[in-house]
Design a protein around this motif. Structure first.
Motif, PDB file in Angstrom:
ATOM      1  N   ILE A 194       0.879  -1.062  -0.158  1.00 54.92           N
ATOM      2  CA  ILE A 194      -0.158  -0.452   0.036  1.00 54.92           C
ATOM      3  C   ILE A 194       0.978   0.885  -0.208  1.00 54.92           C
ATOM      4  CG2 ILE A 194      -1.027   1.028   1.514  1.00 54.92           C
ATOM      5  CD1 ILE A 194      -3.457  -1.594   0.652  1.00 54.92           C
ATOM      6  N   VAL A 217      -1.703   9.419   2.521  1.00 51.86           N
ATOM      7  CA  VAL A 217      -2.874   8.601   2.446  1.00 51.86           C
ATOM      8  C   VAL A 217      -3.477   8.358   3.790  1.00 51.86           C
ATOM      9  CG1 VAL A 217      -2.511   6.046   2.612  1.00 51.86           C
ATOM     10  CG2 VAL A 217      -0.727   6.855   1.059  1.00 51.86           C
ATOM     11  N   MET A 218      -4.412   8.586   3.912  1.00 52.44           N
ATOM     12  CA  MET A 218      -5.476   8.758   4.297  1.00 52.44           C
ATOM     13  C   MET A 218      -6.409   7.602   4.937  1.00 52.44           C
ATOM     14  SD  MET A 218      -4.408  11.730   5.175  1.00 52.44           S
ATOM     15  CE  MET A 218      -6.065  12.226   6.146  1.00 52.44           C
ATOM     16  N   ASP A 219      -6.620   6.388   3.406  1.00 51.42           N
ATOM     17  CA  ASP A 219      -7.601   5.443   3.589  1.00 51.42           C
ATOM     18  C   ASP A 219      -6.826   4.563   2.731  1.00 51.42           C
ATOM     19  OD1 ASP A 219      -9.206   3.975   5.389  1.00 51.42           O
ATOM     20  OD2 ASP A 219     -10.753   5.061   4.434  1.00 51.42           O
ATOM     21  N   TYR A 220      -7.218   3.444   3.109  1.00 52.95           N
ATOM     22  CA  TYR A 220      -7.243   2.224   1.470  1.00 52.95           C
ATOM     23  C   TYR A 220      -7.947   1.373   2.387  1.00 52.95           C
ATOM     24  CZ  TYR A 220      -4.718  -1.384   4.763  1.00 52.95           C
ATOM     25  OH  TYR A 220      -4.645  -1.880   5.478  1.00 52.95           O
ATOM     26  N   MET A 258      -8.782  -3.038   0.894  1.00 52.91           N
ATOM     27  CA  MET A 258      -8.300  -4.071   0.508  1.00 52.91           C
ATOM     28  C   MET A 258      -9.154  -5.530  -0.349  1.00 52.91           C
ATOM     29  SD  MET A 258      -4.243  -4.833   1.201  1.00 52.91           S
ATOM     30  CE  MET A 258      -3.802  -6.490   0.388  1.00 52.91           C
ATOM     31  N   ASN A 259      -9.309  -5.993  -1.036  1.00 50.82           N
ATOM     32  CA  ASN A 259     -10.297  -7.537  -1.263  1.00 50.82           C
ATOM     33  C   ASN A 259     -10.057  -7.914   0.127  1.00 50.82           C
ATOM     34  OD1 ASN A 259      -7.611  -7.972  -2.457  1.00 50.82           O
ATOM     35  ND2 ASN A 259      -9.201  -9.194  -3.479  1.00 50.82           N
ATOM     36  N   THR A 260     -10.829  -8.982   0.891  1.00 52.15           N
ATOM     37  CA  THR A 260     -10.794  -9.611   1.919  1.00 52.15           C
ATOM     38  C   THR A 260     -10.450 -11.021   0.998  1.00 52.15           C
ATOM     39  OG1 THR A 260     -13.251  -9.560   1.919  1.00 52.15           O
ATOM     40  CG2 THR A 260     -12.620  -7.884   3.017  1.00 52.15           C
ATOM     41  N   LEU A 261     -11.197 -11.719   1.907  1.00 51.60           N
ATOM     42  CA  LEU A 261     -10.728 -13.647   1.511  1.00 51.60           C
ATOM     43  C   LEU A 261     -11.275 -13.943   0.264  1.00 51.60           C
ATOM     44  CD1 LEU A 261     -13.182 -14.491   4.522  1.00 51.60           C
ATOM     45  CD2 LEU A 261     -10.827 -14.481   4.553  1.00 51.60           C
ATOM     46  N   LYS A 273     -16.068   0.566  -1.685  1.00 52.58           N
ATOM     47  CA  LYS A 273     -17.766   0.177  -0.729  1.00 52.58           C
ATOM     48  C   LYS A 273     -16.980   1.053   0.311  1.00 52.58           C
ATOM     49  CE  LYS A 273     -19.157  -2.774   1.938  1.00 52.58           C
ATOM     50  NZ  LYS A 273     -18.975  -3.739   2.186  1.00 52.58           N
ATOM     51  N   GLY A 274     -17.837   2.367  -0.536  1.00 52.09           N
ATOM     52  CA  GLY A 274     -18.308   3.451   1.211  1.00 52.09           C
ATOM     53  C   GLY A 274     -17.224   4.375   0.802  1.00 52.09           C
TER      54      GLY A 274
END
Lengths: 314, 314
Positions: free
Chosen positions: A85, A120-123, A125-128, A207-208
């Motif tokens: 990241i 970088v404020m937020d990130y 990642m794909n989960t499972l 999302k979001g």
């Protein structure tokens, strides 16, 4: 001798290397398949880079990122070992300083990085699940007997993309078969797949999150122009794809190397050294930690994976 | 007579109360060891797939204790006051254990304020089963209860002091049985400790204070007792920390609501959400922890606008 910095990004699918000078100019780069053997892939990348390097430069610092960052960091004696990241954000910021959003779809990972004023404020990642990543596109292309290069150009010819459910790879695949059986053209199906990748990404990873322009799209899937077009359509803003987008992680660690100010001597002849890794299961307690040992010419270089001192190998 | 106590779920809420009660009435106890892979394996093997990882671990602890004690202490605690319900996985434990291990001897008592089954009555019943008089049990309970309360108050005080100090601080939002479990939260807290990041815990908060804070922030009562308390903890500490880490086990019902709610409501702090299950995937967790740490460090350095509450009130 002029100073140069080497960054290596060892991903699940491909391994990337880059050497930059003091002004972030690229001196040499390489992009090869990992093929399940990260150490060999790195050796190949280093050999290729060594061949492209101008003799007046010397590498004074190395950094690694990507899922094999720790292993390769140990093997090469890297000064900087950084997560993907941060590496991608730093690399992209060095090329597009005002970037606000980085979309990344790689071989098995997808991530979104939100940046404000260079931080970088937020990130996310794909989960499972690896639905909608590069490996999914590759397997679907194979299934449809298409070359990955033709995949995008065929998708771009479609005027009426088929609707494909992309929440889950297994469902997407059966949906794909169904669409073909009821008579949708291959171009429409392929275009539908590209759209499904985008929708899946925005609904899961994104999302979001507030996606603000300038947007940079990277990772192997960014090479697919049909996916890029779908992103632009959905986000209603331009999406930049750098021709060197695949090198951003490697570039990021190279830039971090430069910033670290530490210096070492690095010799490309490291590719002649024999590195062996061995996974062992610790038997000292019921946790049975999996310990990875790295050997350099037969002697133990480093080991990790043990939760407690009982599993220490050296 | 030796009583076995599984080191899982309710134990982490009632550790000091239970251990002191049994000590006060002079009954020997054995607490199962901190969770290890062997216990996880036993728990997963004896649970239905749909159970959450934390309750699978509980079953593993029960199995560990089967041949090491005369009775296993599994009370049925439905609530701690009217409208302060525990999750069904917690209040169903007695029946779960009884049906999973039909031959196990269980020391049980019921707490349910809806039916006037108070905590003190439960301890009198436990004392009765162990041959103690009502007076003995009540005295032991009252002493244990005040000991437990003062231990908790001291911990809260210590945390408040910690948060007044300098340095990077994070707040962990997770059920105590996840936060303090060796196979769930430990890897995460170890990581922060190693990186000199101070950890505050949302469960270290006075229950009454937490309730008032939750109601003030969200305008209504939160149904689940533990979640309500944790949200109060977030409200109390969020302004003193650099970031918030949500840890839940798959598939937790209450967390599936509240983690999502918190991510939507808290816009001024970076939030990392980690979901842990029995498919040990520590590589993914490491990457997320590293990049989260980079983000909170970078935010500290950039010292942007002072944090302020952003709340969507209903």
């Amino acid at each position: 001798m002029k100073k140069a910095y080497l960054g290596i990004d060892i991903g699940s699918i491909s391994t990337k290397g880059i050497v930059i000078d003091e002004n972030n100019n690229t001196l040499a780069d390489s992009y090869l398949w990992t093929l399940g053997n990260p150490i060999q892939a790195v050796k190949n990348v280093l050999n290729e880079i060594a061949g492209k390097m101008d003799g007046s430069y010397t590498v004074v610092n190395i950094g690694t990122t990507g899922s094999a960052r720790k292993l390769i960091g140990t093997v090469l004696g890297a000064q900087v070992v950084k997560n993907e990241i941060t590496a991608h954000a730093v690399g992209t910021l060095s090329v597009v300083p005002d970037v606000k959003t980085i979309l990344e779809i790689g071989g098995q990972d997808s991530k979104i990085i939100l940046i404000n004023q260079g931080v970088v404020m937020d990130y996310a990642m794909n989960t499972l699940c690896a639905a909608g990543t590069g490996s999914f596109l590759t397997s679907q292309a194979k299934r449809l007997d298409l070359d990955l290069d033709d995949f995008a150009s065929l998708a771009l010819t479609s005027e009426n993309p088929a609707k494909i459910a992309a929440r889950c790879t297994v469902f997407a695949e059966s949906d794909l078969v169904h669409k073909a059986q009821i008579g949708h053209s291959k171009a429409d199906i392929v275009a539908g797949l590209c759209r499904a990748i985008v929708m899946n990404y925005l609904n899961n990873v994104g999302k979001g999150k507030q996606i603000k322009s300038p947007v940079v799209f990277q990772g192997g899937v960014s090479k697919n122009s049909a996916v890029v077009k779908e992103f632009e359509k959905e986000l209603q803003m331009p999406v930049h794809v750098d021709p060197n987008g695949h090198l951003m992680g490697a570039l990021g660690v190279a830039v971090l190397c430069k910033a670290s100010k530490e210096e070492t001597s690095f010799d490309f002849s490291i590719t002649d050294i024999d590195f062996v890794t061995k996974g062992i299961e610790c038997t000292h307690c019921p946790n049975n930690c999996e310990i990875i040992c790295v050997y350099k010419n037969g002697t133990l270089l480093d080991a990790w994976g043990n939760r407690c001192e009982q599993g220490a190998q050296k | 007579m030796k009583i076995g106590i599984p080191r899982a779920l309710q134990y982490f809420f009632y550790e000091d109360l239970w251990l002191n009660f049994f000590k006060n009435i002079g009954i020997e106890t054995i607490v199962s060891p901190t969770t290890n892979k062997e216990i996880v394996k036993k728990g997963v093997a004896n649970s239905i797939d749909e159970a959450c990882f934390s309750s699978k671990i509980f079953i593993g602890h029960v199995e560990y204790l089967l041949d090491k004690c005369d009775m296993i202490f599994v009370p049925r605690i439905e609530n701690s006051a009217v409208r302060e319900e525990y999750c069904t996985r917690i209040f169903g434990l007695y029946d779960l254990v009884r049906n999973t291990f039909p031959d196990a001897k269980i020391l049980n008592a019921e707490v349910n304020y809806l039916y006037r089954k108070r905590e003190s009555n439960a301890f009198v019943k436990i004392g009765e089963a162990l041959g103690k008089t009502k007076e003995e049990s009540l005295e032991a309970y009252q002493n244990a209860s005040s000991t437990a309360e003062s231990i908790k108050a001291a911990k809260i005080l210590k945390q408040e002091e910690l948060l007044k100090g300098d340095g990077i601080k994070i707040l962990i939002f997770s059920h105590a049985y996840n936060t303090y479990d060796a196979c769930i939260g430990k890897e995460i807290t170890d990581y922060f400790n190693k990186n000199d990041i101070k950890i505050a815990y949302a469960d270290l908060v006075d229950e009454k204070e937490a309730q008032a804070l939750t109601k003030e922030a969200y305008g209504k009562r939160v149904y689940w007792k533990v979640s309500a308390q944790l949200i109060g903890g977030i409200e109390k500490y969020r302004d003193s920390v650099d970031g918030i880490v949500l840890i839940s086990t798959f598939p937790c019902g209450p967390d599936s609501i509240f983690n999502e709610l918190l991510i939507r409501m808290i816009k001024d702090k970076p939030i990392l959400s980690l979901v842990i299950d029995e498919l040990d995937a520590s590589a993914g967790i490491q990457t997320r922890l590293e990049s989260f740490t980079d983000i909170i460090m970078a935010r500290r350095l950039s010292q942007r606008t002072p944090s302020k509450h952003v709340r969507n009130r209903r």
